[in-house]
Design an enzyme around this catalytic site. Structure first.
Site, PDB file in Angstrom:
ATOM      1  CG  PHE A   1      -1.780   1.158   1.441  1.00 14.76           C
ATOM      2  CD1 PHE A   1      -2.730   1.519   0.109  1.00 14.76           C
ATOM      3  CD2 PHE A   1      -1.726   2.095   2.266  1.00 14.76           C
ATOM      4  CE1 PHE A   1      -3.769   2.522   0.443  1.00 14.76           C
ATOM      5  CE2 PHE A   1      -2.616   3.204   2.528  1.00 14.76           C
ATOM      6  CZ  PHE A   1      -3.620   3.323   1.426  1.00 14.76           C
ATOM      7  N   GLY A   2       0.618   2.009  -0.894  1.00 13.96           N
ATOM      8  CA  GLY A   2       1.499   3.366  -1.042  1.00 13.96           C
ATOM      9  C   GLY A   2       0.523   4.356  -0.577  1.00 13.96           C
TER      10      GLY A   2
ATOM     11  CD  GLU B   1       9.173   3.042   2.531  1.00 17.29           C
ATOM     12  OE1 GLU B   1       8.873   3.838   3.719  1.00 17.29           O
ATOM     13  OE2 GLU B   1       9.268   3.658   1.460  1.00 17.29           O
TER      14      GLU B   1
ATOM     15  N   GLY C   1       2.068   7.692   0.493  1.00 14.57           N
ATOM     16  CA  GLY C   1       3.326   8.861   0.699  1.00 14.57           C
ATOM     17  C   GLY C   1       3.744   9.009  -0.896  1.00 14.57           C
ATOM     18  CB  SER C   2       7.092  10.169  -1.708  1.00 11.51           C
ATOM     19  OG  SER C   2       8.089   9.001  -1.284  1.00 11.51           O
TER      20      SER C   2
END
Length: 251
Positions: free
Chosen positions: A25-26, A101, A28-29
């Site tokens: 799941f994205g 991350e 942010g950037s």
């Protein structure tokens, strides 16, 4: 500023073997600048979290002497976070994300349920920064957060770019969704930039690694159907609703 060079087609939900694949799941950037080859992508949301710029970063948009503010997820039973599900099948991509991350970013991983804009839900991996990591910044008054963001930049670019491009992505693809935290930061940053008379281009980079999303024919048909249903169901109230203009940042 250079236009985004890569176009990605948004899938119409997930079925079959894809539902059993590893999805990330994205929020942010990674939404507007994934640093890996994207095979399949789906728009949707996760529930029980809110997106906050409470995590510090010293490797990408900041330094060890001046941490930037980047997005993380905070438990909130009443909130929903919209973003992008990316399918990941390459082991090297997984290792690169772990380095980016977890090792450098201070995040940990959790699994939760992803709800596509169309189609059945499925499990998804999410990177989340916990309060006990050494780069946690937490909440702060808006002026302080704006000051931190304005002063922060790193190898990946300026912290301002991170926030403004994420806001632009969210408004472009989820125009009916409220995000007071993200849009409040965006408004405050734009006001500060104008007060300081700074050229926006100097903060935004060249955009060469950004992506654009193109809806598949099936997704377009689904969106049209949902919009028609919304218009039908809300017709009796339209005379009471004031006109609104979508605010999109031209970046």
């Amino acid at each position: 500023m250079a236009e985004a060079r890569k176009s990605i087609t948004v899938q119409n939900g997930v079925t079959g073997e894809d539902a059993k694949a590893c999805w990330i799941f994205g929020y942010g950037s990674i939404c507007w600048k994934p640093d890996f080859d994207v095979k399949k992508v789906v728009f949707g949301s996760i529930r029980g979290y809110s997106r906050k710029f409470w995590q510090g970063n010293k490797a990408h948009r900041g330094t060890k002497d001046q941490l930037s503010r980047v997005a993380t997820l905070v438990s909130d039973d009443k909130s929903v976070v919209h973003g992008v599900a990316f399918i990941v099948s390459d082991e090297q991509v997984i290792q690169n994300l772990k380095e980016r991350e977890i090792t450098l970013g201070g995040y940990t991983t959790i699994f939760t349920t992803f709800y596509p804009s169309n189609g059945p839900s499925f499990d998804i991996l999410v990177y989340v920064a916990q309060q006990d990591n050494d780069m946690w910044l937490g909440d702060a008054p808006m002026p302080k957060m704006v000051d931190q963001i304005m002063r922060s930049k790193g190898p990946s670019g300026h912290n301002v770019e991170y926030v403004l491009r994420l806001a632009h992505f969210s408004k472009m693809h989820f125009p009916n969704i409220k995000d007071d935290h993200l849009y409040g930061l965006e408004d405050a940053l734009m006001q500060k930039i104008q007060e300081m008379k700074l050229p926006l281009d100097s903060l935004m980079g060249d955009g060469k690694d950004c992506v654009t999303y193109v809806l598949s024919d099936e997704e377009l048909d689904f969106n049209r159907h949902e919009l028609d249903q919304e218009r039908t169901n809300s017709f009796q109230y339209t005379t009471d609703v004031p006109d609104k203009k979508l605010r999109c940042l031209n970046i």
